[in-house]
Each structure stands twice: as C-alpha cells, then as structure tokens.
Design a protein around this motif. Structure first.
Motif, PDB file in Angstrom:
ATOM      1  N   LEU A 172     -13.645   7.534   5.222  1.00 21.15           N
ATOM      2  CA  LEU A 172     -12.786   8.252   6.156  1.00 21.15           C
ATOM      3  C   LEU A 172     -11.314   7.864   5.979  1.00 21.15           C
ATOM      4  O   LEU A 172     -10.420   8.723   6.014  1.00 21.15           O
ATOM      5  CB  LEU A 172     -13.235   7.990   7.595  1.00 21.15           C
ATOM      6  CG  LEU A 172     -14.582   8.606   7.986  1.00 21.15           C
ATOM      7  CD1 LEU A 172     -14.987   8.161   9.381  1.00 21.15           C
ATOM      8  CD2 LEU A 172     -14.533  10.126   7.901  1.00 21.15           C
ATOM      9  N   VAL A 173     -11.043   6.572   5.790  1.00 24.52           N
ATOM     10  CA  VAL A 173      -9.654   6.144   5.574  1.00 24.52           C
ATOM     11  C   VAL A 173      -9.128   6.721   4.263  1.00 24.52           C
ATOM     12  O   VAL A 173      -7.980   7.190   4.186  1.00 24.52           O
ATOM     13  CB  VAL A 173      -9.557   4.598   5.569  1.00 24.52           C
ATOM     14  CG1 VAL A 173      -8.145   4.159   5.175  1.00 24.52           C
ATOM     15  CG2 VAL A 173      -9.900   4.044   6.946  1.00 24.52           C
ATOM     16  N   ALA A 174      -9.958   6.698   3.228  1.00 26.73           N
ATOM     17  CA  ALA A 174      -9.559   7.310   1.958  1.00 26.73           C
ATOM     18  C   ALA A 174      -9.244   8.789   2.148  1.00 26.73           C
ATOM     19  O   ALA A 174      -8.265   9.308   1.595  1.00 26.73           O
ATOM     20  CB  ALA A 174     -10.663   7.136   0.924  1.00 26.73           C
ATOM     21  N   SER A 175     -10.036   9.479   2.962  1.00 27.40           N
ATOM     22  CA  SER A 175      -9.818  10.905   3.198  1.00 27.40           C
ATOM     23  C   SER A 175      -8.488  11.163   3.886  1.00 27.40           C
ATOM     24  O   SER A 175      -7.801  12.151   3.591  1.00 27.40           O
ATOM     25  CB  SER A 175     -10.959  11.480   4.036  1.00 27.40           C
ATOM     26  OG  SER A 175     -12.198  11.327   3.379  1.00 27.40           O
ATOM     27  N   VAL A 176      -8.117  10.278   4.825  1.00 29.00           N
ATOM     28  CA  VAL A 176      -6.815  10.419   5.488  1.00 29.00           C
ATOM     29  C   VAL A 176      -5.689  10.272   4.466  1.00 29.00           C
ATOM     30  O   VAL A 176      -4.722  11.049   4.459  1.00 29.00           O
ATOM     31  CB  VAL A 176      -6.675   9.381   6.617  1.00 29.00           C
ATOM     32  CG1 VAL A 176      -5.245   9.377   7.167  1.00 29.00           C
ATOM     33  CG2 VAL A 176      -7.657   9.684   7.745  1.00 29.00           C
TER      34      VAL A 176
END
Length: 335
Positions: free
Chosen positions: A20-24
């Motif tokens: 999820l952090v990578a996606s942000v």
C-alpha cells in the motif's frame, strides 16, 4: 485476510502495508512527470524504471552474488520478468501522456489484477476465492468509473484529446497492466522457490534497467536541459521506483502477486486525487464514486478474517492439503 497455514498474521499485515505504501509512492509519478513537460514519456519511463532498477541491483548485489546458482536455475523466470520490467514503463508513461494522468494510471493498474489472476491460474493452477472476487469486482468497478469520468472530462474540456489518442492510450494502458502483472508474478515465483526478495527484485529489475539504458540514451537529453527536469528524473528514479519497489519486494514475500496487484489499485486513486489537486484536472462525481469503490476493495482485502473454528476444520479433499490446508489459496499467504 486469508493466509497460508503457519504464516504469522502480523507478517501478512506488514506485507500488505508495504504494498500500500509503495502504491501511494507510485501514485505520485504522473503528477511528478507534469513538472517536466519537455521530457517525453519514453525518457520519463526509462529514467524512472531504468535507474531505479539499477539502484535496486546495486543494493542487492551481495544477495544476487550469494544466490547466483538459484537465479541461474530460474533464469527463464528472471528473463521473463526483466522483459516485462523493460516494457512496462514505456507503455505506462505513454498511456498517461495520451489518455491523461488519471485515466492512464487507472487503466494500467486497474487491469493488472485480472491479468495477474489469469497468469496465476494458467501458470500455478490457483483458484480464485470468493473474497478475492468481491474485492477485485469492487476495485475494477471503481477503476472503470474513474476512467470513464476522466475520459468524459478530457473529451469535453479545453484541449480535448482525440478519440484515436485516447484509444491508443487505453490500449497501451492494458499492455502496461499485463506487464506489471507479469513481472510481479515472476518476482513472486522466484521468492516462492527460495530466492530472497532482495535478490529476486534486484536481479529482475537490474536486468530490466539494463534493457532500458538504450532508450534513456536515445531519448533522455531533455532531462539534462534544466535543473527542474533533472530533479523530476531523480525523484522518479529514487522515490517511487527505487524505494517503492523495495517495499513492493518485501510485500511480495508475504502476499501473492494477484493480491499485491489488487492492493495496488490504491495507486490510481492517489493519482486521480493528485491530478485534481495539483495538476488541475477536473474529476466529476462518478470519478469520486470510483475512488470510493477502490477504497472499498482495499477494505475487503486488508480486513483480517475471523479465524476458523477449531471444531470445523475442513476435511482433506481435492482442493486441500494433507492437514486440510488450502493447497492453493489465492489471497495473502506465504511466498
């Protein structure tokens, strides 16, 4: 959330959080690219994924050297993943250039979960669980709404794009979605066969970065024409690509590729919001409804499942292992 037997639930949560952090971080790339309008999409893609991939290989060099025998055994998977890494950014940034930041990102990332599920079904024989199906349906419905809203705005607003340009952008977005799913599957396959996430991601992305070097040399001159262009290139390579894919590799060590690509549906939502707040693109009500559906998808996939009752263990059968464990869970599980 479903996980393989014996795998700690905490590590599943950490893996999901990494994705999820990578996606942000990935969701910022389209907006960042608008700050270097003189740099073409091929140059942006080559500098982002090319330099980012080479940095990953440099960081993982000791692991790659130590695990070289295992990587050589899986050289076909490594090469397939590297080819997908080389193709992905060229298709992705060209899609955003032709169809718009929000629409290009939505098509590219929104199509990845279906592509990933098909790849896993064909290559690994994995079944689709009801929970994954519900989450993917919500996420894909949201991406369709978001894409339609963005396309309608682009077609009626000032500087409207041609139908041919939009169609070509959508087509390239589908190519990007497939190649994204393909290199995610390749990295996961390496990790599931005993290669550490650092060595797997370093080998796949390092070789993919090498494939992008000729493209960067041919198209990257505008990156050196001003400090702002150079700063955009450096940001793209270091933050969303290098840091983002290090986090993504950690996530793939704990979640399957199909779930990781579905969790990354957060990226188009972030991209759409930034396109509205920073770039000045207008997003009508259906687009915001699409973002809400994407958030619902993430809630379905990341909410911990209630543990099964001990007195209702499944009996062994064609879809279960020797102790009643699922032989091929499609949701989050140990790699």
């Amino acid at each position: 959330m479903t996980r393989a037997a014996g795998h700690p639930a905490g590590s599943v949560g950490v893996g999901s959080l990494c994705v999820l952090v990578a996606s942000v971080l990935w969701g910022t790339t389209g907006t960042a690219a608008t700050f270097a309008p003189a740099v073409g999409p091929l140059a942006i893609g080559a500098v982002a994924m090319g330099l980012g991939g080479l940095l990953q290989a440099l960081l993982a060099a000791p692991h790659i050297a130590r695990e070289a025998p295992g990587l050589r055994t899986q050289r076909g998977v490594v090469l397939l993943g590297a080819l997908a890494v080389g193709a992905y950014p060229l298709a992705f940034y060209s899609s955003m250039h032709l169809a718009g930041v929000a629409a290009g990102t939505v098509v590219s990332i929104g199509s990845a979960p279906l592509a990933s599920a098909v790849i896993e079904r064909v290559a690994d024989g994995r079944r689709l669980t009801r929970r994954w199906t519900v989450g993917a349906t919500l996420g894909l419905s949201g991406t369709v709404l978001l894409c339609a809203a963005e396309a309608a705005t682009a077609a009626t607003g000032p500087g409207a794009r041609s139908v041919g340009s939009t169609v070509l952008g959508v087509g390239l977005g589908l190519v990007a979605g497939f190649t994204y799913a393909l290199y995610s599957w390749a990295a996961h396959r390496l990790i599931s066969r005993g290669v550490t996430s650092g060595a797997a991601m370093g080998a796949v992305f390092g070789l993919g970065g090498l494939l992008l070097v000729p493209v960067l040399l041919a198209t990257g001159a505008p990156l050196l024409s001003s400090w702002s262009n150079a700063a955009v290139g450096a940001y793209m390579a270091l933050v969303p690509m290098f840091i983002g894919y290090v986090l993504f590799g950690w996530g793939l060590a704990h979640v399957p590729a199909s779930t990781a690509t579905t969790l990354s549906l957060l990226e188009p939502a972030v991209a759409a919001v930034l396109a509205v707040l920073v770039v000045g693109e207008r997003l009508p009500l259906p687009g915001w409804l699409g973002i809400a559906l994407v958030v619902g998808c993430l809630a379905v996939l990341t909410t911990p499942a209630r543990p099964a009752s001990k007195d209702r263990l499944p009996l062994p059968g064609p879809d279960t292992g020797p102790r009643g464990e699922s032989a091929a869970p499609i949701m989050i599980r140990e790699k």
